[in-house]
Design an enzyme around this catalytic site. Sequence first.
Site, PDB file in Angstrom:
ATOM      1  N   ASP A 163      70.427 -54.302  38.996  1.00 31.80           N
ATOM      2  CA  ASP A 163      70.832 -53.269  37.733  1.00 31.80           C
ATOM      3  C   ASP A 163      69.565 -53.214  37.242  1.00 31.80           C
ATOM      4  O   ASP A 163      69.077 -52.056  36.772  1.00 31.80           O
ATOM      5  CB  ASP A 163      71.800 -53.607  37.323  1.00 31.80           C
ATOM      6  CG  ASP A 163      73.117 -53.505  38.142  1.00 31.80           C
ATOM      7  OD1 ASP A 163      73.263 -53.610  39.468  1.00 31.80           O
ATOM      8  OD2 ASP A 163      74.356 -53.570  37.747  1.00 31.80           O
ATOM      9  N   GLU A 393      78.357 -66.421  38.221  1.00 30.88           N
ATOM     10  CA  GLU A 393      77.950 -65.187  38.807  1.00 30.88           C
ATOM     11  C   GLU A 393      76.545 -65.428  39.100  1.00 30.88           C
ATOM     12  O   GLU A 393      75.970 -64.910  40.063  1.00 30.88           O
ATOM     13  CB  GLU A 393      78.110 -64.059  37.887  1.00 30.88           C
ATOM     14  CG  GLU A 393      77.594 -62.661  38.439  1.00 30.88           C
ATOM     15  CD  GLU A 393      77.881 -61.487  37.591  1.00 30.88           C
ATOM     16  OE1 GLU A 393      78.284 -61.775  36.370  1.00 30.88           O
ATOM     17  OE2 GLU A 393      77.610 -60.312  37.790  1.00 30.88           O
TER      18      GLU A 393
HETATM   19  C1  DGY Z   1      78.140 -53.689  36.804  1.00 36.49           C
HETATM   20  O1  DGY Z   1      79.018 -52.998  36.603  1.00 36.49           O
HETATM   21  O2  DGY Z   1      77.434 -54.422  36.345  1.00 36.49           O
HETATM   22  C2  DGY Z   1      77.541 -53.442  38.247  1.00 36.49           C
HETATM   23  O3  DGY Z   1      76.768 -54.465  38.649  1.00 36.49           O
HETATM   24  C3  DGY Z   1      77.254 -52.005  38.663  1.00 36.49           C
HETATM   25  O4  DGY Z   1      77.403 -51.993  40.021  1.00 36.49           O
END
Ligand code: DGY
Length: 428
Positions: A163, A393
Site C-alpha cells: 500500500d 503481520e
Molecule cells: C488495508 O486496509 O490496509 C489494506 O491493506 C487495504 O487492502
Amino acid sequence: MSADLDALARSILKDNDLGGYTIPTKGLYPYQWNWDSIFVALGFATFDQDRALEEIESLFEGQWDDGMVPHILFRKDDPSYFPGPDAWGTSDRAMPSSGHSQPPVAATVVREIFESAGEGKLEARVRALFPKMMAWHRWFATYRDPQGHGSVAIIHPWESGRDNLPDWDAPMSAVDTTGIPAFTRKDTAHVDPEMRPRQIDYERYMAIVAAGRACGWNARKVTQASPFLVADPGITFILLRANRDLAALARRLGFDADLPEIEGWIAKLERGLERLWNPELGAHTTLDLKTGKLGQGVSSVAFLAPYAGVRDEAVLAPLRAHFDRIAGRVDYMVPSYDPDHQGFEHLRYWRGPVWAVVNFMIARGLTQAGDHTRAERVRADTARLVKHSGFAEYFSPVDGTGAGGKSFSWTAAVWLAWASPNPSQRAA
Ligand code: DGY
C-alpha cells in the site's frame, strides 16, 4: 519449540476461519482478502487439502462478470473496517466487494496444491477453477496494460498489495483530494499509527476510490479515469509466474486450446519487464505511466525476478549484489524497501518491514534458480522472526519487532508451508 509453533500456526488458521473463508486477522481486517486467502490455502494444505481448495473456491465466488477477482470480499458487514462496501459503492451487488484486484497468486498455489495432492485427487475441483483463473488472467491482459507494452499497471496502491511503498509517493502526490467526503479511519484504532500509512496517503487512497466509483468500476473507464496509473514489477512478476503455472495446469488437465493464449501473455509480459528495468539502479522498479518516470529504489519485489522465471545474468548478477549489500545492513532479510534509501522506515507497513509471504516467493524463486544459499538465508531469517515475535503481520528488518496485526493468517500459513524447520512441511 518449532512443533509448538506449528500447532499455534494451525490454531491461528482455524481461529480466523469464518466458515469456508479465512480473515487475515481479527479486528484490523475482518473480511476476506484476495492474496491473503490464497496464501492461507497453502497453509491449510499442510493438514487439510480439501479445506485448502475451499478457501480458493470461496474467493472465486466473488469474481466479477468481467473476470476481475476483487481484493476484498465483504461477506458480512463489519463496522471495524474502513473503507467498507458503502465507500466502494458496491453494497447493492450480490457479493459486495472492493472495485479492483490484487496480485494473482492463485494459479501458482492451485498448481502446488494439486501436484502435491497425488494422482487424480482434487482434479474435478481444479478443473472447475481453471476457466475462472483464465478469465482473471485475461482481465489483467485486457484492462491493466493500457499502453500495450506487457507490464501490469495498478490503478490504486492497494491493488499492488504494497500500500504505502515509497515508490508510490511521487505518483500519489499528483492525486487531487479536493472534495472527497470526510471519513474516519479504523485501522489506527487497532494498530499503532506509526506502523500504518499516513493520513495524507488515506486521503489520496479515497480520492482514487471516488474516481473508480464514479465510473461504476467499469474496468476500461477506470484505467482511463484513475488519477494513479503505475506499472508495478511486483504484480508483473507474480502474473508472469502465475501464467507459467496456469500453462502447466492446462497441459496437465488437457486445456490445450487455451495454451496459445497463455503463451502469448507470457511472451508479452517478458517483453514488458524490459520497460521496468532501471539501468542506473540495476533492478526492476515501478514506472509511472502518467509521467514516464521509473522508481528510484530497490524494493523487495525486485528479488522476485527469479520467481518469475528470469534467468538472464544481466538481471541476476546486479540483484545478487543488492541482496548482499542489503543483507549487510539489516539483521533480517528481506526488507520491503532499500534501507539505504531515504524513504525507508523499519516499522511502517511497506516502507521497510519484512513480510513473510514476500520472503516465501523470493526464496522459492532463488531455489528454483539454483541459489540455495540466499534462499536458505531468507527462510532462516523468516523462521527467526517468527520465533522472536510470533505470527505478526510484518516485522522490523532491523531488530525483528513484530508489527501490525497479530495472530496473522498468512504469516501462520507460510510458516507451515515453508519457514518451519519441520522438514515434512518444507515446500521450497
Ligand atoms: C488495508 O486496509 O490496509 C489494506 O491493506 C487495504 O487492502
